[in-house]
Every structure is written in C-alpha cells, then in structure tokens.
Enzyme design. Structure first.
Site, PDB file in Angstrom:
ATOM      1  N   GLU A 108       0.836  -1.213   0.000  1.00 39.96           N
ATOM      2  CA  GLU A 108       0.000   0.000   0.000  1.00 39.96           C
ATOM      3  C   GLU A 108       0.865   1.256   0.000  1.00 39.96           C
ATOM      4  OE1 GLU A 108      -4.053  -1.683   2.189  1.00 39.96           O
ATOM      5  OE2 GLU A 108      -2.993   0.036   3.043  1.00 39.96           O
ATOM      6  N   HIS A 142     -26.841  -3.367 -14.516  1.00 41.23           N
ATOM      7  CA  HIS A 142     -25.907  -3.167 -15.626  1.00 41.23           C
ATOM      8  C   HIS A 142     -25.908  -1.700 -16.034  1.00 41.23           C
ATOM      9  CE1 HIS A 142     -23.756  -3.975 -19.375  1.00 41.23           C
ATOM     10  NE2 HIS A 142     -24.654  -3.201 -19.998  1.00 41.23           N
TER      11      HIS A 142
END
Length: 460
Positions: free
Chosen positions: A186, A436
């Site tokens: 990170e 969607h």
C-alpha cells in the site's frame, strides 16, 4: 484510588477495545475503558484510515494520466504535492473520527481512564495514573506494535515505520520498502504515485504471498508497469549509513541505495496490559478459545493481541463476542469467512479458501474467472486490469472462496462474503440479477463460469 466495581473493564481503545466497551454497555453492563493514547488504535490513527487518505490521492493522480487518452486535455500534465497540506488533511480526518469515538463512549456512560492499564494479581486493572479498577470481567485489547528485525543498522534515523512515514513533510527521491505484505504494497503504491522511486525488498518469491497466487501475479504485473522495482526472494542483512542516503545490503545480491527506508514486515501483539497475571501465550500472542477467553477465567483477549486474524474488522467482531460472553452470553467467533482487502492500485480482496487450499481439502473443485477487461463499466471507466475468481465445491455448489484484483475490489468483496456466510450457492449467485453496467457483474459472471455457463465468455 480504588474505583467502584465494574461489570467489564476494557484495556485498550482500538477497534477491539472501544467496540467491546460499547457492546458491553449496550448489554446493560457498567463499563470502563483504559486508553493511553487517542481512541481508534493503530487502524484509525496510524494505519487503515490515514493510509486511505493517501491512497485516494494516488488514485486521483492515476486518473490524471488517464485523462489524455479519454480526450480530456490538460494545459500541463505535471503536478506538485504540498506535503504539509496532505498531512494536515489526513490529520483532520483522523481527528474527526477519534473525536466521534469519544462521543460514542460518552453517550453510553462508559467511564474513560487515560493511561496504561495493566492486570493485577487479584484481577483488577491498575492505571498508571493512580486508579485501581475493580471489575468482574476484563477485556484485554492492547492491539499490536510495529514488528522489527534484529539487523545491523536498523536503528538509523532514515529507517521509518508505518507509524512515522505518513507524517513526512518532504518526500524522498528514493524509498526502499522492506516487506511486500499489506503495509508495504500500500505504501509503495502511494509513494510511487507521488513520483518517488520505490523499491520493494521482499524475502518471499511473490508479493502478498498470503493471497491467491494469481492475484499476486496480477498485482506484480501492475507494479512493474507503474515502475515499482521488486526485489523478491531477497534477504536484507544490513543497512549502511552513507550520510545523505542508506545502502541496503542483500544476501547474494547487489545492494539497494535509498534516501529513506520503510520497515513494513508486519506487526506483533502488544502484551503490555497483561501486567502481573499469567496468561498462556504462543509465539508472542495470547492464546484464546473460540469465545475469546484466555487461559484465565474472566479475562478475554480479542483483536491483534491474539494474532488470530490481524484485521480491524476482525478485532471488532472478536470484541463483540468477548463482550457478550463477559456478560453471561454464549457466542463463538469464526473468522473463516472474513473478507480481507489491500488498497493497492489495482485493489486486492479475498474471502474464504484459495484455489490451492480448496484443492487440498475437496476432490471436486470448480474455478470460475471473469476479467474486468470484458466488463462494460470497467471498459468505459478505463479500469481494464484484473479479474474476479470464484472457487467452489462442485459436489454441492458451495462457494468456498472469492478472490478479486481490480477496480472496487475492496467494495465488491463484501457482497461475496455476505453470500458465502448466507450459504448461497454459485448457481444461485449466477441467477441473481445484477444491475448493468456495474463492476459487480463480474462476480455474477465468474460464479456462472464455475459450471461453464457464463454468458459473456467464449464457449469452452
């Protein structure tokens, strides 16, 4: 000065400590909490939350590079970083959240004692400010400290830990990150985006060696593309001070020169609160049973101190279980279906069994994969890297694990974890209508691929 008898005294105010205290208060207990620092522990003050403010900056910088290919022209593609302002922003976020925890504790009438709390021989809690708290049960939630390795030169002022690196007022030109785990990857992501030359020195063959191998491979490919140097299978033997820089000597390899070094080799349990009591430990961690109770009756130890699963959300859940049991309940902790997230670019997330683990345990394993590069939302957003991988027991359709590398992986894994915990099969998941265009359609598609019925992949 001895205080009145409490039902529960909590030592530590991190994700385990403050959550355990609030849960005990919700159940009607008289509760006290002892914390030497700010509430929120490492996660809130020096870990999860501060890092995410920096990760957001990295994401925005990556977005700048994407704009030109999308037809958005900037007058100048260069940028400058005001580190003082970056640090100040991070500190404001942290302060707001730590203050919020203090307010929560106050609303539940939880007594707060500032200082170091330790357990006495007669199972009281002594605070170094002078108070002695009498209590029926104790929740020891001391969290963890940065782990260190005994090598020559490690005490150099140019060698930082995750506790200090997010307070830098000036960026180094070169940063060497020792450790390719969660913290190391990170921080490498952030400083690479900030324009720093980043090298990762990692003892294992792959970064993030605790995750599914394919996820590690995909992240390493992305890191290579972004210019992060990865020295895997490399053992650090000495850090040599060269004045303005340091030289990292590696066993059998050329040394690495850097201006600063981040030691990111993990964390170790903080056992400071044990005090005069004798608790069973194993490799430096407190041994607990599934009820989070230690070897001494009435003393519970959730979170990083037991090193079972060193995640903030795991610590909080363990603490809730400990609080329930401390007040007479009968709950157990099961961390096998707990999601884990790594906020690199691209993100990595995982829950349940890896493919290798599943094949060792089950004879009929199904594996489904769906790439973000075939997902409409991902393509429209320029987020083509990565995939969703679903691992199943094909004898009954049980979802054994879900592993994601790519955009929004840390958010998507929560749906997967919830479905696994609810016992939803891969076939049922494949039948669930997903909106969607969304990234999470990839999870539905990967589930369908485990039994070769994915609509948007070529026939096998």
């Amino acid at each position: 000065m001895t205080q009145g008898i409490y039902d529960v005294v909590v030592i530590g105010g991190g994700p385990a400590g403050y959550v355990g205290a609030i849960k005990a208060a919700q159940l009607g207990g008289k509760v006290a909490i002892v914390e030497k620092d700010e509430f929120g522990g490492t996660c809130l003050n020096r870990g999860c939350i501060p890092t995410k403010t920096y990760v957001k900056n990295a994401e925005l910088i990556h977005g700048l590079a994407e704009l030109k290919s999308r037809g958005v022209k900037l007058g100048d593609s260069s940028f400058e970083l005001d580190m003082k302002k970056i640090v100040s922003y991070k500190n404001r976020v942290v302060k707001k959240l730590t203050g919020g925890i203090g307010l929560l504790l106050k609303t539940y009438d939880i007594d707060v004692f500032k200082g170091i709390g330790t357990i006495t021989k007669d199972k009281k809690v002594a605070v170094d400010s002078g108070e002695v708290l009498e209590t029926k049960k104790i929740i020891l939630a001391g969290g963890s400290n940065v782990a260190r390795i005994p090598i020559k030169g490690i005490d150099n002022s140019k060698v930082l830990t995750s506790d200090e690196i997010l307070d830098l007022q000036e960026l180094p030109k070169r940063l060497a990150v020792v450790g390719g785990g969660v913290i190391g990857t990170e921080i490498a992501t952030v400083f690479n985006a900030y324009g720093v030359e980043v090298s990762i020195v990692h003892s294992q063959e792959k970064l993030l060696n605790m995750v599914d191998e394919e996820l590690s491979d995909e992240l390493m490919k992305a890191f290579k593309k972004s210019g992060i140097k990865m020295l895997t299978s490399s053992k650090l033997v000495e850090i040599e001070d060269k004045g303005d820089s340091v030289l990292l000597h590696l066993e059998g390899k050329d040394p690495v020169e850097a201006d600063l070094v981040l030691m990111a080799i993990g964390r170790s349990p903080n056992l400071e609160g044990i005090g005069e009591i004798e608790l069973e430990t194993n490799r430096g961690a407190i041994v607990v049973n599934e009820k989070m109770e230690t070897s001494v009756e009435g003393i519970y130890a959730p979170g990083d101190v037991n090193a079972t699963l060193m995640l903030a959300h795991s610590a909080s859940k363990m603490a809730e279980v400990a609080a329930v049991n401390a007040l007479g309940g009968d709950e157990v902790y099961d961390g096998s279906k707990t999601p884990s997230c790594i906020y690199t670019i691209p993100e990595v997330s995982t829950v349940g069994l890896q493919e290798k683990e599943a094949r060792e345990k089950y004879s009929n394993v199904g594996v489904g994969k769906f790439p973000f590069g075939s997902n409409g939302r991902a393509l429209a957003s320029g987020e083509r890297e990565g995939f969703v991988k679903v691992v199943t027991n094909n004898d009954n359709g049980e979802i054994l694990g879900v592993h994601i590398v790519g955009v929004n992986a840390a958010e998507m894994i929560n749906e997967a974890a919830a479905l696994i915990q609810a016992g939803v099969t891969a076939e049922k998941l494949a039948e669930m209508v997903h909106a969607h265009p969304t990234y999470s359609e990839c999870l539905m598609e990967a589930a369908a691929d485990t039994f070769d019925k994915c609509i948007h992949l070529p026939k096998k």
